[in-house]
Design a protein around this motif. Sequence first.
Motif, mmCIF file in Angstrom:
data_model
loop_
_atom_site.group_PDB
_atom_site.id
_atom_site.type_symbol
_atom_site.label_atom_id
_atom_site.label_comp_id
_atom_site.label_asym_id
_atom_site.label_seq_id
_atom_site.Cartn_x
_atom_site.Cartn_y
_atom_site.Cartn_z
ATOM 1 N N ARG A 134 37.527 27.263 -0.316
ATOM 2 C CA ARG A 134 36.535 27.951 -1.440
ATOM 3 C C ARG A 134 36.969 29.147 -1.752
ATOM 4 N NH1 ARG A 134 32.196 23.901 -1.874
ATOM 5 N NH2 ARG A 134 32.470 22.364 -0.038
ATOM 6 N N PRO A 135 36.512 29.709 -3.110
ATOM 7 C CA PRO A 135 36.553 31.051 -3.451
ATOM 8 C C PRO A 135 35.684 32.161 -2.528
ATOM 9 C CG PRO A 135 36.516 29.644 -5.387
ATOM 10 C CD PRO A 135 36.492 28.844 -4.070
ATOM 11 N N GLY A 136 36.131 32.976 -1.896
ATOM 12 C CA GLY A 136 35.242 33.815 -1.043
ATOM 13 C C GLY A 136 35.283 33.458 0.424
ATOM 14 N N LYS A 137 35.514 32.263 0.598
ATOM 15 C CA LYS A 137 35.651 31.796 2.167
ATOM 16 C C LYS A 137 36.926 32.010 2.721
ATOM 17 C CE LYS A 137 31.313 30.066 2.093
ATOM 18 N NZ LYS A 137 30.566 30.375 2.781
ATOM 19 N N HIS A 138 36.843 32.226 4.138
ATOM 20 C CA HIS A 138 38.092 32.457 4.983
ATOM 21 C C HIS A 138 37.824 31.862 6.383
ATOM 22 C CE1 HIS A 138 41.971 34.352 5.878
ATOM 23 N NE2 HIS A 138 41.539 34.515 6.910
ATOM 24 N N TYR A 139 38.529 31.133 6.858
ATOM 25 C CA TYR A 139 38.376 30.420 8.222
ATOM 26 C C TYR A 139 39.387 31.035 9.117
ATOM 27 C CZ TYR A 139 36.890 27.520 11.878
ATOM 28 O OH TYR A 139 36.548 26.778 13.075
ATOM 29 N N SER A 140 39.102 32.220 9.965
ATOM 30 C CA SER A 140 40.280 32.718 10.873
ATOM 31 C C SER A 140 40.772 31.746 11.973
ATOM 32 C CB SER A 140 39.641 34.101 11.425
ATOM 33 O OG SER A 140 38.962 34.974 10.583
ATOM 34 N N ALA A 141 40.236 30.761 12.327
ATOM 35 C CA ALA A 141 40.439 29.961 13.275
ATOM 36 C C ALA A 141 41.044 28.666 12.616
ATOM 37 C CB ALA A 141 39.296 29.485 14.145
ATOM 38 N N TRP A 142 42.080 28.949 11.606
ATOM 39 C CA TRP A 142 42.446 27.703 10.693
ATOM 40 C C TRP A 142 43.476 26.808 11.698
ATOM 41 C CZ3 TRP A 142 47.625 27.198 10.065
ATOM 42 C CH2 TRP A 142 48.154 28.370 9.991
ATOM 43 N N LYS A 143 44.060 27.543 12.624
ATOM 44 C CA LYS A 143 45.024 26.590 13.636
ATOM 45 C C LYS A 143 44.265 25.711 14.401
ATOM 46 C CE LYS A 143 48.426 30.406 13.745
ATOM 47 N NZ LYS A 143 49.288 31.434 14.246
ATOM 48 N N THR A 144 42.851 25.636 14.249
ATOM 49 C CA THR A 144 42.140 24.810 15.250
ATOM 50 C C THR A 144 41.717 23.500 14.520
ATOM 51 O OG1 THR A 144 39.819 25.870 14.616
ATOM 52 C CG2 THR A 144 40.845 26.461 16.717
ATOM 53 N N LEU A 145 42.211 23.395 13.255
ATOM 54 C CA LEU A 145 42.142 22.393 12.149
ATOM 55 C C LEU A 145 43.331 21.307 12.274
ATOM 56 C CD1 LEU A 145 40.625 24.361 9.133
ATOM 57 C CD2 LEU A 145 39.344 23.256 11.160
#
Length: 572
Positions: free
Chosen positions: A171-182
């Motif tokens: 989503r715009p404005g969202k960032h998930y640093s731990a994306w490697k856990t997805l």
Amino acid sequence: MKQDHRVVRRTAAALAAGALAAGALAGCSSKNQVPSIGYGVDAVIASYNGGSTLGANSGAAAVFSRVLTGFFYTGPDGQPVADTDSGTAKEVPGDAQTIQYRLSPEGVYSDGVQTSCDDLVLVWAAHSGRFTKAGPGGPVPLFDAASTDGYRDIERVDCQPGSKDATVVFRPGKHYSAWKTLFNAAELMPAHVIAAQVKIPNVVTPVQTGDQPTLERIADFWNNGWKLAPGKVDLTLLPSSGPYRIDSFGDKDGLVLVKNEKWWGDQPRTPRIVVWDGHSDLKSKVSDKSVGVLDVGAGSLGDVNLGGFRRQNLPGRGVEQLVLGTGGVFGSADARRAFALCVPRQALFDKFGHPDYNVKLGLGAGPLNSRTVQQDSVYYQAISGAGDKYKGGDATASQAAASSGMQNQTVRVGYLEPDEQHTAMVAAIGDACRAAGITVIDAGAPDFTASQLTDGKVDAILGGTAGMPGPSGSLNATDAIASLRTGAGLNFGRFGNGRYDAIADQLAAEDNSGTVLNLLTEQENLLWSEMPSIPLFAAPRTIGFGDGMENGVAGPTKEGAGWNMDRWVLKR
């Protein structure tokens, strides 16, 4: 630095030589390789679907990470490691966080169906939280997902049904640093199985169009269709995308994993692994030498004889803790704090928290003063002071119990039996809290599940991260964070605090160390005030490899010692 799983395994095995890398190569050449290895682990085999609440809490990751592979898995130090046999994932620049996923062109399930981006769409749909139905108190999620963290921030998954490519856009404005856990091992489920069961061409179209009746049928199978029980296994519903596949599951013969003939990566070194879980009599399985690899909570098997094993006790990434309900006897934060004051955290650590090791600094050093921050984190010492007043057993406990109404109350503590360590811990808590007028009841049972806390059948769970039996925890602490989030599947105590949720969201995207420290400090103060759980210590694990084992590397995380079972070789 990205490394594929083969490199990491070989490196880890080499580094662990002389410690827990089981079996020196020297002198093994004259021995014969054993064709089947028993793996004893105190997880509970209850669901094939590691992304569901039941699957995540029962320990699917410790059993199925080399059966259902993903783009990453949890390595032996708790870190996400790329599994390039399954595919590749790459963050690409742009205004919105975007990840490009490409499944291996060779990837195929054991039933002959190609792996595809449909599988990613299914994972996202289940974990996004956006698909709901009417409930008595308002909308409720269609999917009983363990967590929505990371996935709920995804705007869309671009996928042409049957394609090997997917683009995940946040989503715009969202960032998930731990994306490697997805989209990880034990979570990436075979979407084609659901499509066949629901009698639709694919799961992508109903997800993209919001077809509510079809989505409800998809969710019903996702929630219930992959549950496992001994003697009741339909193998057509359980295709594998990894080096092993399920062959059978029974009370007498355990869960039998065999070589997946369709696996396209490095072939498993041992063709057959038999998993004995926490519902097995692990003590007798060790005694009769049915087990070649053992991964259990330290002290849980009591005086079991581990002769013939190279074994080690070591602190795990999981949080040994009491997860408290937020209703009934613990309906107020005052009551939860009063109970925490009488729980002898320091004494429990002294007696149970560091068997055969004495760590001065880092993981396993003293009582654990955080639910979500690891003791070897650079932030831990700075934020852990909020828990110092809850060492337990002090005179303040009686006064707090009286003022909160906890005096003459009964607290039922549930856990999975048999577990001799947990039995002794509950007894010690009962002895300490008796002086405060609180009666502690041992509610351990062989059929205990964490949902009994949600149902009000117990008042607290004694277990690992998110109340899990068996292996738990990771370096990112994603399960620990989710277990405190409002409405999360793993939040069995039904704790809800909007400020905690907001802090967790900020931390998921923040990379400024000063801001992180401030947020973590606020979070710790909030959690010690609200007391949804009582952290005790880094859960100690006993991990042992039988004499003659090669490539056994301890992994005191949610994937357990079985994180690289396809590399195991046992010679006798």
